[in-house]
Design an enzyme around this catalytic site. Structure first.
Site, PDB file in Angstrom:
ATOM      1  N   GLU A 128       0.803  -1.238   0.000  1.00  0.00           N
ATOM      2  CA  GLU A 128       0.000   0.000   0.000  1.00  0.00           C
ATOM      3  C   GLU A 128       0.830   1.280   0.000  1.00  0.00           C
ATOM      4  O   GLU A 128       0.528   2.224   0.728  1.00  0.00           O
ATOM      5  CB  GLU A 128      -0.976  -0.008   1.193  1.00  0.00           C
ATOM      6  CG  GLU A 128      -1.910  -1.208   1.178  1.00  0.00           C
ATOM      7  CD  GLU A 128      -2.838  -1.293   2.385  1.00  0.00           C
ATOM      8  OE1 GLU A 128      -2.827  -0.386   3.229  1.00  0.00           O
ATOM      9  OE2 GLU A 128      -3.572  -2.300   2.491  1.00  0.00           O
ATOM     10  N   ASN A 171       2.007  -5.227  -3.113  1.00  0.00           N
ATOM     11  CA  ASN A 171       0.592  -5.522  -2.819  1.00  0.00           C
ATOM     12  C   ASN A 171      -0.158  -4.216  -2.549  1.00  0.00           C
ATOM     13  O   ASN A 171       0.338  -3.350  -1.817  1.00  0.00           O
ATOM     14  CB  ASN A 171       0.551  -6.415  -1.567  1.00  0.00           C
ATOM     15  CG  ASN A 171      -0.802  -7.022  -1.275  1.00  0.00           C
ATOM     16  OD1 ASN A 171      -1.390  -7.681  -2.131  1.00  0.00           O
ATOM     17  ND2 ASN A 171      -1.307  -6.814  -0.068  1.00  0.00           N
ATOM     18  N   HIS A 208     -10.632  -5.856  -2.344  1.00  0.00           N
ATOM     19  CA  HIS A 208     -11.699  -5.609  -1.364  1.00  0.00           C
ATOM     20  C   HIS A 208     -12.821  -4.902  -2.125  1.00  0.00           C
ATOM     21  O   HIS A 208     -12.813  -3.675  -2.265  1.00  0.00           O
ATOM     22  CB  HIS A 208     -11.184  -4.731  -0.214  1.00  0.00           C
ATOM     23  CG  HIS A 208     -10.100  -5.378   0.595  1.00  0.00           C
ATOM     24  ND1 HIS A 208     -10.334  -6.485   1.386  1.00  0.00           N
ATOM     25  CD2 HIS A 208      -8.784  -5.095   0.745  1.00  0.00           C
ATOM     26  CE1 HIS A 208      -9.213  -6.845   1.991  1.00  0.00           C
ATOM     27  NE2 HIS A 208      -8.253  -6.023   1.610  1.00  0.00           N
ATOM     28  N   GLU A 236      -6.469 -10.514  -1.158  1.00  0.00           N
ATOM     29  CA  GLU A 236      -7.262 -10.256   0.063  1.00  0.00           C
ATOM     30  C   GLU A 236      -8.743 -10.181  -0.285  1.00  0.00           C
ATOM     31  O   GLU A 236      -9.465  -9.291   0.173  1.00  0.00           O
ATOM     32  CB  GLU A 236      -6.814  -8.938   0.721  1.00  0.00           C
ATOM     33  CG  GLU A 236      -5.333  -8.902   1.067  1.00  0.00           C
ATOM     34  CD  GLU A 236      -4.889  -7.633   1.800  1.00  0.00           C
ATOM     35  OE1 GLU A 236      -5.750  -6.826   2.200  1.00  0.00           O
ATOM     36  OE2 GLU A 236      -3.671  -7.449   1.950  1.00  0.00           O
ATOM     37  N   ASP A 238     -12.512 -10.029  -0.632  1.00  0.00           N
ATOM     38  CA  ASP A 238     -13.810 -10.042   0.051  1.00  0.00           C
ATOM     39  C   ASP A 238     -14.712  -9.088  -0.704  1.00  0.00           C
ATOM     40  O   ASP A 238     -14.248  -8.136  -1.332  1.00  0.00           O
ATOM     41  CB  ASP A 238     -13.710  -9.720   1.558  1.00  0.00           C
ATOM     42  CG  ASP A 238     -12.906  -8.493   1.902  1.00  0.00           C
ATOM     43  OD1 ASP A 238     -12.784  -7.578   1.067  1.00  0.00           O
ATOM     44  OD2 ASP A 238     -12.388  -8.422   3.047  1.00  0.00           O
TER      45      ASP A 238
HETATM   46  O1  G3I Z   1      -4.346  -7.212  18.946  1.00  0.00           O
HETATM   47  C1  G3I Z   1      -5.151  -6.154  19.459  1.00  0.00           C
HETATM   48  C2  G3I Z   1      -5.750  -6.540  20.758  1.00  0.00           C
HETATM   49  O2  G3I Z   1      -4.739  -6.732  21.701  1.00  0.00           O
HETATM   50  C3  G3I Z   1      -6.715  -5.422  21.205  1.00  0.00           C
HETATM   51  O3  G3I Z   1      -7.365  -5.814  22.376  1.00  0.00           O
HETATM   52  C4  G3I Z   1      -7.751  -5.150  20.123  1.00  0.00           C
HETATM   53  C5  G3I Z   1      -8.665  -4.005  20.497  1.00  0.00           C
HETATM   54  O4  G3I Z   1      -9.079  -3.274  19.384  1.00  0.00           O
HETATM   55  O5  G3I Z   1      -7.071  -4.810  18.956  1.00  0.00           O
HETATM   56  C6  G3I Z   1      -6.228  -5.838  18.470  1.00  0.00           C
HETATM   57  O6  G3I Z   1      -5.622  -5.397  17.297  1.00  0.00           O
HETATM   58  C7  G3I Z   1      -6.434  -5.373  16.153  1.00  0.00           C
HETATM   59  C8  G3I Z   1      -5.818  -6.291  15.093  1.00  0.00           C
HETATM   60  O7  G3I Z   1      -6.538  -6.190  13.896  1.00  0.00           O
HETATM   61  C9  G3I Z   1      -5.799  -7.743  15.542  1.00  0.00           C
HETATM   62  O8  G3I Z   1      -7.110  -8.182  15.759  1.00  0.00           O
HETATM   63  C10 G3I Z   1      -6.496  -3.952  15.633  1.00  0.00           C
HETATM   64  O9  G3I Z   1      -7.206  -3.144  16.540  1.00  0.00           O
HETATM   65  C11 G3I Z   1      -7.170  -3.921  14.292  1.00  0.00           C
HETATM   66  O10 G3I Z   1      -7.066  -2.602  13.754  1.00  0.00           O
HETATM   67  C12 G3I Z   1      -6.502  -4.894  13.346  1.00  0.00           C
HETATM   68  O11 G3I Z   1      -7.201  -4.849  12.128  1.00  0.00           O
HETATM   69  C13 G3I Z   1      -6.533  -5.420  11.024  1.00  0.00           C
HETATM   70  C14 G3I Z   1      -6.243  -4.358   9.984  1.00  0.00           C
HETATM   71  O12 G3I Z   1      -5.637  -4.963   8.854  1.00  0.00           O
HETATM   72  C15 G3I Z   1      -5.319  -3.278  10.517  1.00  0.00           C
HETATM   73  O13 G3I Z   1      -4.969  -2.373   9.526  1.00  0.00           O
HETATM   74  C16 G3I Z   1      -7.437  -6.492  10.439  1.00  0.00           C
HETATM   75  O14 G3I Z   1      -7.565  -7.557  11.365  1.00  0.00           O
HETATM   76  C17 G3I Z   1      -6.849  -7.007   9.122  1.00  0.00           C
HETATM   77  O15 G3I Z   1      -7.812  -7.812   8.476  1.00  0.00           O
HETATM   78  C18 G3I Z   1      -6.522  -5.848   8.216  1.00  0.00           C
HETATM   79  O16 G3I Z   1      -5.927  -6.360   7.034  1.00  0.00           O
HETATM   80  C19 G3I Z   1      -5.552  -5.397   6.055  1.00  0.00           C
HETATM   81  C20 G3I Z   1      -4.326  -5.951   5.348  1.00  0.00           C
HETATM   82  O17 G3I Z   1      -3.318  -6.247   6.276  1.00  0.00           O
HETATM   83  C21 G3I Z   1      -3.814  -4.973   4.297  1.00  0.00           C
HETATM   84  N1  G3I Z   1      -4.876  -4.601   3.379  1.00  0.00           N
HETATM   85  C22 G3I Z   1      -6.111  -4.117   3.991  1.00  0.00           C
HETATM   86  C23 G3I Z   1      -6.631  -5.141   5.002  1.00  0.00           C
HETATM   87  C24 G3I Z   1      -7.956  -4.674   5.591  1.00  0.00           C
HETATM   88  O18 G3I Z   1      -7.817  -3.509   6.340  1.00  0.00           O
END
Ligand code: G3I
Length: 303
Positions: A128, A171, A208, A236, A238
């Site tokens: 990105e 990516n 996405h 990715e 969806d």
């Molecule tokens: O691990 C913490 C946890 O300790 C805490 O309690 C909780 C509370 O909010 O947050 C947890 O972290 C979260 C993490 O996912 C793991 O679950 C983050 O808040 C959350 O923002 C994070 O989201 C991820 C996101 O990337 C972050 O940018 C999504 O799961 C993940 O699907 C998403 O994936 C991205 C790709 O890497 C890149 N392309 C876009 C895609 C969708 O956004």
């Protein structure tokens, strides 16, 4: 073939999914994972904030748990991701000195790729890096702002020296529609890298999508990038509300491009998705196959 992975293998491709380490103990989840999918991308576990939360202090345990699971079930791995402006710890984003940041970036790539050397089919080396909207330029990030345009090339060159057998990918999202400035910006970069011998092997199209699924030009985009001499992958996938037509069209676009080597869905059940309330995946909250699943399987040549 009666599974996504086996159907994709019929044309030499893979079908993968994002995996969250915390869900591996969920039997419904892991049963579907191991039955259907032949490639795994860690959803968060190989990102910078997870792997190197403070400088020089590495934690590979969550990523390792996914790699072990994949290895035990014959699944290949996509590494995601080495250099990204998001999920980046503050200690990195606050570096203002180019010599320091260059060394930190190259060390991160070196340590993480060395740890997983031989176990990763393809790495999202840079994720990105291009801006949304009409500029076609790199987005603002600590890497861009402190190191300049050359940071992407530097990351790829470093990555090649660390694990020469791994495929090195760029990516991004919203690069699926051919005429978009962002797509054109990435295309120009890949063309330039290929012409100058900068090591790049593949481009990941996150995909996405909204309810309508892929843009009409998606296959053209995949094929134009492939013509530059790189593999292309849907990384990715969806789709809001997951219509069967939209999933079928996405899979067909890949199947129609020889160098489209695989498709990865961004999660298994709707309840596993980051897109809360959009039901964008192939399995419902209970793990039942949705109509989109059948459409994808049929498009892959299975059923
Ligand atoms: O691990 C913490 C946890 O300790 C805490 O309690 C909780 C509370 O909010 O947050 C947890 O972290 C979260 C993490 O996912 C793991 O679950 C983050 O808040 C959350 O923002 C994070 O989201 C991820 C996101 O990337 C972050 O940018 C999504 O799961 C993940 O699907 C998403 O994936 C991205 C790709 O890497 C890149 N392309 C876009 C895609 C969708 O956004």
């Amino acid at each position: 073939a009666t599974t996504l992975g086996a159907a994709a293998a019929g044309s030499g491709r893979y079908f993968g999914t994002a995996v969250a380490s915390g869900r591996l103990g969920d039997a419904t989840y892991s049963t579907i994972l191991d039955r259907e999918f032949t490639m795994v991308t860690p959803e968060n576990e190989m990102k910078w904030d997870a792997v190197e939360p403070s400088r020089g202090s590495f934690n590979f345990a969550p990523g390792d748990s996914i790699v072990s699971h994949a290895s035990a079930h014959g699944q290949k791995m996509r590494g995601h991701t080495l250099v990204w402006h998001s999920q980046l710890p503050n200690w990195v984003s606050s570096i203002g000195d180019a010599t320091t940041l260059r060394s930190v970036m190259n060390n991160h790539i070196t340590q993480e790729m060395s740890h997983y050397k031989g176990r990763i089919y393809a790495w999202d080396v840079v994720n990105e890096a291009f801006a949304d909207g009409g500029s076609g330029q790199h987005r603002s990030s600590v890497f861009q702002n402190v190191l300049g345009n050359g940071f992407i090339e530097e990351a790829f060159r470093t990555a090649r020296t660390v694990d020469p057998a791994a495929k090195l990918c760029y990516n991004d999202y919203n690069i699926e529609n051919w005429s978009d400035a962002k797509t054109q910006g990435v295309y120009s970069m890949v063309k330039d890298f290929k012409s100058r011998g900068v090591p790049i092997d593949c481009v990941g199209f996150q995909s996405h999508f909204g309810t309508g699924g892929p843009p009409a030009s998606f296959q053209t985009t995949l094929s134009n990038f492939a013509a530059l001499g790189v593999d292309v992958q849907i990384t990715e996938l969806d789709i809001a509300q997951a219509s069967a037509t939209a999933y079928g069209n996405t899979v067909k676009a890949c199947l129609n491009v020889a160098r489209c080597t695989g498709i990865t869905a961004w999660g298994i059940r709707d309840s596993d998705s980051w897109r809360t309330g959009e039901n964008p995946l192939l399995f419902d909250n209970s793990g039942n196959k949705k109509p989109a699943y059948s459409a994808a399987l049929t498009a892959l040549g299975g059923g």
